[in-house]
Design an enzyme around this catalytic site. Structure first.
Site, PDB file in Angstrom:
ATOM      1  N   ASP A 271     -19.140 -27.343   2.526  1.00 45.61           N
ATOM      2  CA  ASP A 271     -19.000 -26.136   1.705  1.00 45.61           C
ATOM      3  C   ASP A 271     -17.777 -26.301   0.804  1.00 45.61           C
ATOM      4  O   ASP A 271     -16.671 -26.499   1.292  1.00 45.61           O
ATOM      5  CB  ASP A 271     -18.826 -24.918   2.630  1.00 45.61           C
ATOM      6  CG  ASP A 271     -18.711 -23.617   1.858  1.00 45.61           C
ATOM      7  OD1 ASP A 271     -18.854 -23.631   0.616  1.00 45.61           O
ATOM      8  OD2 ASP A 271     -18.467 -22.579   2.507  1.00 45.61           O
TER       9      ASP A 271
ATOM     10  N   ASP B  23     -22.979 -24.682  -3.940  1.00 46.69           N
ATOM     11  CA  ASP B  23     -21.777 -25.369  -3.453  1.00 46.69           C
ATOM     12  C   ASP B  23     -21.807 -25.626  -1.945  1.00 46.69           C
ATOM     13  O   ASP B  23     -20.772 -25.798  -1.319  1.00 46.69           O
ATOM     14  CB  ASP B  23     -20.517 -24.579  -3.834  1.00 46.69           C
ATOM     15  CG  ASP B  23     -20.369 -23.309  -3.032  1.00 46.69           C
ATOM     16  OD1 ASP B  23     -21.390 -22.767  -2.582  1.00 46.69           O
ATOM     17  OD2 ASP B  23     -19.230 -22.852  -2.852  1.00 46.69           O
ATOM     18  N   GLU B  24     -22.988 -25.652  -1.376  1.00 39.08           N
ATOM     19  CA  GLU B  24     -23.095 -25.794   0.072  1.00 39.08           C
ATOM     20  C   GLU B  24     -24.298 -26.645   0.440  1.00 39.08           C
ATOM     21  O   GLU B  24     -25.363 -26.474  -0.154  1.00 39.08           O
ATOM     22  CB  GLU B  24     -23.388 -24.415   0.665  1.00 39.08           C
ATOM     23  CG  GLU B  24     -22.263 -23.753   1.386  1.00 39.08           C
ATOM     24  CD  GLU B  24     -22.739 -22.397   1.868  1.00 39.08           C
ATOM     25  OE1 GLU B  24     -23.293 -22.328   2.962  1.00 39.08           O
ATOM     26  OE2 GLU B  24     -22.584 -21.419   1.117  1.00 39.08           O
TER      27      GLU B  24
HETATM   28 MG   LIG Z   1     -18.008 -22.294  -1.009  1.00 33.29          MG
END
Ligand SMILES: [Mg+2]
Length: 434
Positions: A15, A123-124
């Site tokens: 993350d 973003d993960e």
């Molecule tokens: Mg994040």
């Protein structure tokens, strides 16, 4: 032999920290070490450019840098609030292409370590490491930690010093994600087994886990449940009675159990277009009826787009006339055409391009325009709509104006209702996959 066994899995959750803000800081060295707030979504760059203007004050922050967060600035906060907490905050217009490009780059690094890579959001992602069944479980976790450290180093080298990620390692997705959330920024946390998972669960709040939002938390609180240890005391039957099938999820969650698979991108179907058509059980030229059907079809399409976190911009609408034994349905791209062959239907279709959307009304308006430009008041038997030229939507918090927020809340509740009461009694149309 490597195995991806169900029993002992090894999953990394990666993350990125303050993603949009750090990508901006990476791109522009003058922003580094400074409080930065990212505003403006993909379609709202014009607005974002009015930094300092009146409208911007009502705008919501899509992301805040670590430096801004130290002042108490949070994602989703209004710009005037953020400015009050941190007068020196630098506002930067969001650039979705830049973020997607960076995401592509980090996914490219990660795929070197396992083919089981699932992008969870911009973003993960989850990465399932293949493990040797002959090796003791502890050694497998040592190996996973080594991989995590290499990933962190490569991200620094290949993407940049400023962009950091937190990595959680565990035996299932839920616990890996939880582990990743425990240390920010640049964290690395391992939850090696169920015993440790329960220790961690008992040290956090209910809503610190993915899957318990404010609403579920409130419902649990109303039942007198304020912690995971209390949740474990509740029999499965009671949870099922209160939460239907989600009761099982909550029951498992409190015990650190999660059987969901890491679904790699190549196992997910790539959706090229989303469409529905409806065959009417009689011939009709009733404009009200046709409009009703088109409204339902476009709302259904929009809901599926939102469910898949997609937006599209090419709307195609077509219809088929009442049964005519001598003609054929033809759909063309630019202009509506009709032609006939024996034993088939006649029909028309046309497509048009609009701004990226996953809003039913936008799609309806485009489809309705097409229909009107083609229709000659003949009786029709079937009508269909599809949307193509799809792209992923950014997380919701990047769309900004309070009005937009309100709209999104409304759209969300419509989706919830539809999901609950089932789809319209419509025939499922085409879902083209590559
Ligand atoms: Mg994040």
């Amino acid at each position: 032999m490597f195995a991806r066994t169900r029993k002992h899995r090894l999953i990394l959750h990666i993350d990125f920290n303050s993603y949009f803000a750090t990508v901006e800081q990476q791109a522009n060295p003058r922003l580094r070490g400074k409080p930065v707030g990212v505003i403006g979504g993909p379609a709202r760059n014009a607005l974002a450019c009015e930094v300092g203007g009146d409208r911007v004050k009502r705008t919501v922050l899509g992301a805040a840098s670590v430096e801004a967060k130290r002042f108490g600035v949070k994602t989703g906060m209004q710009v005037w609030e953020a400015r009050k907490l941190c007068p020196k905050i630098i506002l930067v217009p969001g650039d979705s292409d830049k973020y997607l490009e960076t995401t592509k780059r980090f996914l490219n690094i990660l795929k070197d370590y396992s083919p089981y890579l699932e992008a969870f959001s911009i973003d993960e992602c989850f990465l399932e490491i293949l493990r040797l069944p002959s090796v003791a479980q502890d050694d497998n976790f040592t190996q996973a930690i080594e991989i995590a450290l290499v990933i962190k180093r490569r991200i620094k080298q290949e993407i940049g010093e400023v962009v950091t990620c937190s990595i959680g390692i565990s035996y299932n997705k839920l616990m890996a994600k939880l582990a990743g959330s425990l240390q920010k920024p640049d964290g690395l946390v391992v939850i090696p087994n169920q015993e440790e998972a329960i220790n961690v669960l008992d040290s956090i709040e209910l809503d610190e886990i993915c899957g318990i939002g404010p609403r579920i938390k409130k419902r649990l609180n109303n039942l007198g449940i304020f912690s995971f240890s209390a949740l474990r005391q509740v029999p499965l039957e009671s949870l099922l009675a209160s939460f239907k099938s989600y009761g099982q999820v909550l029951y498992n969650m409190a015990r650190g159990i999660d059987c969901s698979k890491v679904v790699p991108f190549y196992e997910k179907e790539e959706i090229k277009s989303v469409g529905h058509r409806h065959t009417i059980d009689h011939d009709t030229d009733d404009l009200v009826e046709i409009k009703q059907i088109l409204l339902k079809l476009t709302e259904l399409i929009a809901r599926r787009l939102r469910g898949k976190k997609l937006a599209g911009k090419t709307v195609h609408c077509w219809y088929r006339l009442a049964l005519n034994p001598r003609c054929q349905y033809v759909s063309t791209s630019e202009v509506g055409l009709r032609c006939g062959l024996e034993g088939e239907f006649v029909g028309q279709g046309m497509q048009t391009t609009i701004l990226y959307t996953n809003d039913g009304l936008d799609i309806f308006q485009a489809a309705w325009r097409i229909f009107h430009s083609l229709w000659n008041h003949e009786k029709i038997r079937m009508i269909g709509v599809s949307i193509s030229n799809l792209k992923p939507t950014l997380p919701q918090n990047l769309s900004l104006l309070p009005e937009t927020k309100k709209e999104e809340t409304i759209i969300k509740s419509i989706d919830a209702i539809n999901n609950k009461y089932g789809e319209f009694t419509l025939q499922r149309g085409i879902l083209l996959t590559s």
